[in-house]
Scaffold this motif. Structure first.
Motif, PDB file in Angstrom:
ATOM      1  N   HIS A 167       0.878  -1.169   0.000  1.00 51.87           N
ATOM      2  CA  HIS A 167       0.000   0.000   0.000  1.00 51.87           C
ATOM      3  C   HIS A 167       0.918   1.223   0.000  1.00 51.87           C
ATOM      4  O   HIS A 167       1.610   1.481   0.991  1.00 51.87           O
ATOM      5  CB  HIS A 167      -0.921  -0.003   1.201  1.00 51.87           C
ATOM      6  CG  HIS A 167      -1.764  -1.247   1.313  1.00 51.87           C
ATOM      7  ND1 HIS A 167      -2.705  -1.585   0.368  1.00 51.87           N
ATOM      8  CD2 HIS A 167      -1.777  -2.233   2.237  1.00 51.87           C
ATOM      9  CE1 HIS A 167      -3.279  -2.732   0.714  1.00 51.87           C
ATOM     10  NE2 HIS A 167      -2.730  -3.139   1.846  1.00 51.87           N
ATOM     11  N   ARG A 168       0.969   1.944  -1.103  1.00 47.15           N
ATOM     12  CA  ARG A 168       1.930   3.033  -1.244  1.00 47.15           C
ATOM     13  C   ARG A 168       1.578   4.208  -0.349  1.00 47.15           C
ATOM     14  O   ARG A 168       0.418   4.412   0.042  1.00 47.15           O
ATOM     15  CB  ARG A 168       2.000   3.499  -2.695  1.00 47.15           C
ATOM     16  CG  ARG A 168       0.738   4.171  -3.203  1.00 47.15           C
ATOM     17  CD  ARG A 168       0.976   4.908  -4.516  1.00 47.15           C
ATOM     18  NE  ARG A 168      -0.262   5.511  -5.001  1.00 47.15           N
ATOM     19  CZ  ARG A 168      -0.723   6.688  -4.593  1.00 47.15           C
ATOM     20  NH1 ARG A 168      -0.069   7.376  -3.672  1.00 47.15           N
ATOM     21  NH2 ARG A 168      -1.854   7.169  -5.101  1.00 47.15           N
ATOM     22  N   GLY A 169       2.598   5.007  -0.050  1.00 43.46           N
ATOM     23  CA  GLY A 169       2.371   6.237   0.681  1.00 43.46           C
ATOM     24  C   GLY A 169       1.730   7.289  -0.198  1.00 43.46           C
ATOM     25  O   GLY A 169       1.887   7.290  -1.427  1.00 43.46           O
ATOM     26  N   GLY A 170       0.995   8.194   0.427  1.00 41.17           N
ATOM     27  CA  GLY A 170       0.366   9.282  -0.317  1.00 41.17           C
ATOM     28  C   GLY A 170       1.400  10.256  -0.851  1.00 41.17           C
ATOM     29  O   GLY A 170       2.515  10.374  -0.328  1.00 41.17           O
ATOM     30  N   LEU A 171       1.034  10.967  -1.905  1.00 42.36           N
ATOM     31  CA  LEU A 171       1.936  11.913  -2.549  1.00 42.36           C
ATOM     32  C   LEU A 171       1.918  13.261  -1.842  1.00 42.36           C
ATOM     33  O   LEU A 171       0.882  13.716  -1.335  1.00 42.36           O
ATOM     34  CB  LEU A 171       1.537  12.128  -4.013  1.00 42.36           C
ATOM     35  CG  LEU A 171       1.490  10.900  -4.920  1.00 42.36           C
ATOM     36  CD1 LEU A 171       1.189  11.332  -6.347  1.00 42.36           C
ATOM     37  CD2 LEU A 171       2.789  10.115  -4.863  1.00 42.36           C
ATOM     38  N   GLY A 172       3.092  13.910  -1.839  1.00 40.93           N
ATOM     39  CA  GLY A 172       3.176  15.278  -1.382  1.00 40.93           C
ATOM     40  C   GLY A 172       2.678  16.247  -2.447  1.00 40.93           C
ATOM     41  O   GLY A 172       2.195  15.847  -3.514  1.00 40.93           O
ATOM     42  N   LEU A 173       2.793  17.533  -2.138  1.00 37.32           N
ATOM     43  CA  LEU A 173       2.351  18.591  -3.042  1.00 37.32           C
ATOM     44  C   LEU A 173       3.518  19.502  -3.397  1.00 37.32           C
ATOM     45  O   LEU A 173       4.523  19.566  -2.669  1.00 37.32           O
ATOM     46  CB  LEU A 173       1.254  19.437  -2.387  1.00 37.32           C
ATOM     47  CG  LEU A 173      -0.103  18.776  -2.132  1.00 37.32           C
ATOM     48  CD1 LEU A 173      -0.965  19.681  -1.266  1.00 37.32           C
ATOM     49  CD2 LEU A 173      -0.809  18.464  -3.444  1.00 37.32           C
TER      50      LEU A 173
END
Length: 545
Positions: free
Chosen positions: A447-453
């Motif tokens: 389960h991948r980590g969420g992306l930054g901005l």
């Protein structure tokens, strides 16, 4: 008026489960309505657009009864504000204002208003609101200076004082506050919105008391608190007894870049859970010191997430949890220590370290590391044409046992919206050059980590820029075989600047904040092929395989 004479001797006898649930929802509805009044009535974009504010109801003893689901760092620390007001002998018709972190506050920009709720000449409870004001004075516009070494540099410090005395506004107090801030008319309007929010809470609770009766309402206060306590105790009892330890560090204090260590021991013993921060570094010269109320707030949030987030949040959730930190430490500082970064950044690290400790006790409930920072960006200028823009910028949430981390969201102790580009460019001499997800910033995993901005802002006037951020040198951690997320970066005209920095910039300067991605959860070799294809098709990854 309130029908007390018609009530049974034991008002709680009428509180069957259905009646209790109705009353609990009515109380939470009042807190929600207070928040809507505050947002609609506020003038500054930080409150009306980002909703950097919180509202809650307390009983006459200062126990939290109901809250709106607003800002975790506000709400978990708000009981300390009501406790500080109780020490000032409040009377019916009073409203107090405060922001002193050493007397019920969190950091100076968070201004709290606490109003009495009265019935037949007695205090029935309190309505409270807390809002982050875009400026409260101090050495830099926006009152979030990276280099502050004592609290007087961060703004005007207000102990609990009466803004309303027996129903009459105390203009001297208001005038003193407004004389020490930038954009005083904006501050006046935001304070007016807070008072309107509290007045709405007073009106609605008085209506509820008239309908239900004072004694039945007080019995409901006790019952909803008891209900949450029982559910929290059951959750704690389900955890395996033992001591769970973890350590983590902040990336400097704004004066130096030396790490500031936070250590925790979480002890589960039957129905009790204690959190001890012995071993945490002593308070530092810079502004990452956090009042104990802020540390408590972060603990309450982490424990709630790792047990059952659906337990109604009130005093009952907190009763089984004890929190301690050594006096004079970074989590229990002594004045005049600077604290503005402690509320926003140190609180995030406390969440991370408590999650890490609880991972052994509840591995199925604890995610991989989130971005671990609020990415505080403040841009402002003084003078007659001055302005103060403040924003916290979202990033990646950690991957979870049940799914991927979310992209570009607020994580941990904040729960604000962003400032819409249209509102930002209308209100301030700023232009948004880029606002996008940061590809490949989330850690790989089942389960991948969420992306930054990535958020780039061009400053169209000479201004002061302040950055209070974290996870620029240390990455959000992956767990259970997942990879770490990508650390963040701060850039001014393309040149890197430290995690915590205040700079004078000329018109035309571009400030870019690249926020961290979340850590991955589980081995990336176990990620389903269809999820890998979806990531590539959506442009979420750009690494070469």
């Amino acid at each position: 008026m309130n029908g007390d004479a018609d009530e049974p001797a034991d008002a709680s006898a009428d509180l069957d489960p259905v009646a209790l649930e109705v009353l609990r929802n009515q109380l939470e509805g009042i807190a929600d309505e207070m928040g809507e009044v505050l947002v609609r009535g506020a003038y500054s974009p930080n409150i009306k657009e980002r909703r950097d504010c919180s509202t809650a109801l307390f009983d006459a003893d200062g126990r939290l009864v109901a809250q709106a689901e607003h800002i975790p760092v506000h709400l978990g620390a708000m009981p300390a504000a009501v406790e500080a007001v109780l020490d000032r002998d409040p009377a019916p018709g009073d409203a107090f204002v405060l922001n002193d972190p050493y007397a019920g506050g969190t950091h100076l920009p968070d201004v709290t208003m606490v109003s009495t709720i009265d019935s037949d000449g007695e205090i029935l409870g309190f309505a409270a609101s807390r809002a982050h004001h875009a400026d409260v004075g101090g050495m830099a516009p926006g009152s979030m200076p990276a280099g502050a070494t004592e609290i007087t540099q961060e703004g005007v410090r207000i102990p609990p004082v009466r803004l309303v005395d027996g129903g009459d506004r105390v203009d001297d107090v208001l005038d003193l506050f407004l004389a020490n801030v930038r954009n005083p008319e904006q501050r006046r309007a935001d304070l007016r919105a807070q008072r309107a929010a509290n007045d709405r809470g007073i009106e609605r609770l008085e209506e509820l008391a008239a309908e239900r009766g004072d004694e039945r309402l007080r019995a409901a206060f006790d019952a909803v608190i008891d209900y949450s306590r029982e559910r929290t105790v059951a959750e704690i009892e389900a955890l395996p007894d033992g001591e769970y330890r973890a350590r983590d560090a902040l990336e400097g204090d704004g004066v130096t870049e030396d790490p500031v260590e936070i250590a925790v021991t979480v002890t589960v013993d039957g129905a009790a859970l204690s959190v001890d921060f012995a071993g945490t570094d002593e308070q530092v010269a810079g502004n990452v010191n956090a009042p104990l109320a802020v540390a408590r707030s972060a603990v309450y949030f982490a424990v709630r997430c790792a047990t059952d987030p659906d337990v109604p949040p009130n005093e009952g959730c907190y009763d089984p949890i004890s929190v301690s930190a050594p006096e004079g430490s970074v989590l229990n500082p002594e004045p005049p220590a600077a604290v503005v970064g402690g509320n926003v950044e140190t609180s995030q690290r406390v969440v991370d370290v408590v999650f890490a400790a609880l991972a052994d006790a509840a591995p199925e409930r604890v995610p991989a590391g989130g971005q671990g920072t609020m990415n505080n960006l403040t841009i402002g200028a003084g003078g007659r044409e001055g302005f103060t823009y403040y924003e916290t910028i979202g990033g990646g949430a950690g991957g979870r046992p049940s799914g991927d981390g979310l992209d570009g969201v607020q994580v941990g102790m904040t729960n604000t919206l962003n400032t819409p580009v249209e509102a930002l460019e209308t209100e301030y001499p700023l232009r948004v050059e880029r606002y996008a997800l940061r590809p490949d910033s989330g850690g790989a995993g089942e389960h991948r980590g969420g992306l930054g901005l990535v958020r780039s802002v061009r400053v169209l006037a000479d201004a002061t820029v302040s950055l209070l951020t974290e996870r620029r040198r240390t990455a959000p951690s992956g767990v259970a075989g997942g990879e770490d997320g990508l650390p963040g970066r701060n850039l001014i005209d393309g040149e890197p600047v430290p995690a915590k920095a205040t700079r004078e910039v000329d018109a035309g300067t571009t400030v870019t904040v690249e926020t961290p991605g979340g850590g991955g959860y589980g081995d990336s070799g176990d990620r389903p092929p269809e999820a890998i294809e979806r990531d590539a098709a959506d442009g979420l990854v750009d690494r070469e395989e």
